[in-house]
Design a protein around this motif. Structure first.
Motif, PDB file in Angstrom:
ATOM      1  N   VAL A 155       0.848  -1.183   0.000  1.00 54.66           N
ATOM      2  CA  VAL A 155       0.000   0.000   0.000  1.00 54.66           C
ATOM      3  C   VAL A 155       0.888   1.238   0.000  1.00 54.66           C
ATOM      4  O   VAL A 155       1.757   1.397   0.862  1.00 54.66           O
ATOM      5  CB  VAL A 155      -0.953   0.017   1.210  1.00 54.66           C
ATOM      6  N   LEU A 156       0.655   2.110  -0.973  1.00 52.57           N
ATOM      7  CA  LEU A 156       1.466   3.308  -1.154  1.00 52.57           C
ATOM      8  C   LEU A 156       0.635   4.542  -0.821  1.00 52.57           C
ATOM      9  O   LEU A 156      -0.436   4.744  -1.402  1.00 52.57           O
ATOM     10  CB  LEU A 156       1.961   3.401  -2.594  1.00 52.57           C
ATOM     11  N   PRO A 157       1.093   5.384   0.102  1.00 54.92           N
ATOM     12  CA  PRO A 157       0.346   6.602   0.420  1.00 54.92           C
ATOM     13  C   PRO A 157       0.480   7.643  -0.678  1.00 54.92           C
ATOM     14  O   PRO A 157       1.498   7.710  -1.370  1.00 54.92           O
ATOM     15  CB  PRO A 157       1.007   7.084   1.716  1.00 54.92           C
ATOM     16  N   CYS A 158      -0.561   8.457  -0.853  1.00 59.15           N
ATOM     17  CA  CYS A 158      -0.555   9.555  -1.815  1.00 59.15           C
ATOM     18  C   CYS A 158      -1.004  10.822  -1.082  1.00 59.15           C
ATOM     19  O   CYS A 158      -1.722  10.753  -0.097  1.00 59.15           O
ATOM     20  CB  CYS A 158      -1.502   9.293  -2.981  1.00 59.15           C
ATOM     21  N   GLU A 159      -0.607  11.977  -1.592  1.00 60.76           N
ATOM     22  CA  GLU A 159      -1.034  13.257  -1.026  1.00 60.76           C
ATOM     23  C   GLU A 159      -1.621  14.126  -2.138  1.00 60.76           C
ATOM     24  O   GLU A 159      -1.014  15.111  -2.560  1.00 60.76           O
ATOM     25  CB  GLU A 159       0.138  13.953  -0.334  1.00 60.76           C
ATOM     26  N   PRO A 160      -2.816  13.781  -2.638  1.00 60.57           N
ATOM     27  CA  PRO A 160      -3.392  14.544  -3.754  1.00 60.57           C
ATOM     28  C   PRO A 160      -3.825  15.948  -3.380  1.00 60.57           C
ATOM     29  O   PRO A 160      -4.085  16.775  -4.258  1.00 60.57           O
ATOM     30  CB  PRO A 160      -4.597  13.690  -4.164  1.00 60.57           C
ATOM     31  N   GLN A 161      -3.904  16.242  -2.079  1.00 57.75           N
ATOM     32  CA  GLN A 161      -4.395  17.553  -1.637  1.00 57.75           C
ATOM     33  C   GLN A 161      -3.621  18.700  -2.274  1.00 57.75           C
ATOM     34  O   GLN A 161      -4.183  19.753  -2.563  1.00 57.75           O
ATOM     35  CB  GLN A 161      -4.294  17.630  -0.112  1.00 57.75           C
ATOM     36  N   GLN A 162      -2.306  18.510  -2.502  1.00 62.16           N
ATOM     37  CA  GLN A 162      -1.478  19.583  -3.035  1.00 62.16           C
ATOM     38  C   GLN A 162      -1.381  19.568  -4.564  1.00 62.16           C
ATOM     39  O   GLN A 162      -0.702  20.422  -5.145  1.00 62.16           O
ATOM     40  CB  GLN A 162      -0.077  19.501  -2.419  1.00 62.16           C
TER      41      GLN A 162
END
Length: 325
Positions: A155-162
């Protein structure tokens, strides 16, 4: 050693805590649960002491938090206080592990069964084998990618917020211009697609039309869109759904996702609006990629326990690996 342990889902607004017990395979049973507002307490330890005092008798805690987890450090602009694992150990919990909240949610397979979710893309078929994207707007905007690998999943985290806000029409372009001229600098998609983003959309639309905003919270905007015929609130919710659809399509293409699960209370509260809006149309509006995206099922997960169950599953997976090593 007791099989029951603490699992927590700590978001920017709400803290959800549960005593959980493994029931074989990937199944987790919630023995006891509680929830409250993060801002009502001064630390993670205070949250646990106030909401679930019996947790001090367990030997392990799995804490899912909204932010980037680097070792024992959490980087987040949405949490009201730093996450302090030592504070939980001081309560008498010897083993404390911390994980990104969307990484945790991506482990909650039992919450993602088709019969328990709502299909948001009616033309999609069954999910093909491949990566699975988990995404959701809340106090921020998070995502994670569940990738099949030899012997299990990663499982790879993502930070689409930015990720940059990408207008899809003239009205949204006017919003972007307004925000940039206000001196906000970089305008991320989370500025519009999140709980606070819904309020930003409403205020921005009012400003474009020279109307004084009268609503003061995202909940007010969502309620007014359904209840009193407020045109700007209704448009804000509609724009939110459309922009969210565009984002999900972008993320699906970027990650090669074969299925998408949408989680979180914001999306669940807007379920009817998502189904009635152009969410699905904008999701697939990607030129030649439209036929590919039309086949990807996007499902809404409404189980409020997805975060704590995911944290528990992640913790058990990590413990099994450590024992094997």
């Amino acid at each position: 050693m007791s099989r029951v342990f603490l699992a927590a889902d700590i978001g920017g607004t709400h803290a959800r805590l549960a005593l959980v017990e493994p029931r074989g395979g990937d199944r987790i049973a919630v023995v006891h649960r509680s929830q409250g507002l993060c801002a009502a307490h001064g630390s993670l330890a205070q949250v646990v002491s106030a909401l679930l005092p019996q947790a001090s008798r367990v030997e392990a805690a799995a804490i899912a938090v909204a932010g980037v987890v680097q070792g024992g450090r959490v980087i987040s602009r949405n949490l009201p206080w730093p996450v302090d694992a030592d504070g939980l150990r001081a309560l008498g919990i010897p083993r404390v592990a911390v994980v990104n909240d969307f990484v945790a949610a991506a482990h909650a397979v039992q919450c993602m069964e088709a019969a328990d979710t709502t299909l948001l893309t009616p033309r999609a078929g069954a999910a093909a084998d491949g990566p699975v994207l988990v995404v959701g707007p809340g106090t921020g905007l998070g995502a994670a990618l569940r990738v099949p690998v030899a012997g299990g999943v990663a499982v790879l985290p993502c930070e689409p917020q930015q990720m940059s806000f990408a207008p899809g029409n003239a009205r949204e372009l006017a919003l972007l211009r307004q925000w940039m001229e206000a001196g906000t600098g970089h305008v991320g998609i989370g500025h519009a697609v999140s709980g606070p983003g819904l309020l930003c959309l409403y205020r921005g639309l009012c400003a474009l039309d020279g109307v004084a905003p009268v609503l003061g919270s995202p909940l007010d905007v969502a309620a007014a869109a359904d209840g009193n015929g407020d045109a700007h609130a209704a448009e804000a919710v509609s724009r939110f759904c459309g922009l969210f659809g565009s984002l999900v399509g972008d993320l699906a293409m970027a990650t090669g996702a074969s299925a998408v699960f949408v989680i979180g209370g914001v999306a669940a509260s807007l379920k009817r609006r998502l189904l009635e809006s152009d969410f699905a149309a904008r999701l697939v509006d990607k030129d030649l990629m439209c036929p590919v995206l039309e086949r990807i099922p996007v499902r809404l997960v409404e189980d409020p326990d997805v975060g704590v169950i995911g944290a528990a599953c992640w913790y058990l997976q990590q413990a099994a690996r450590a024992q094997g090593a």
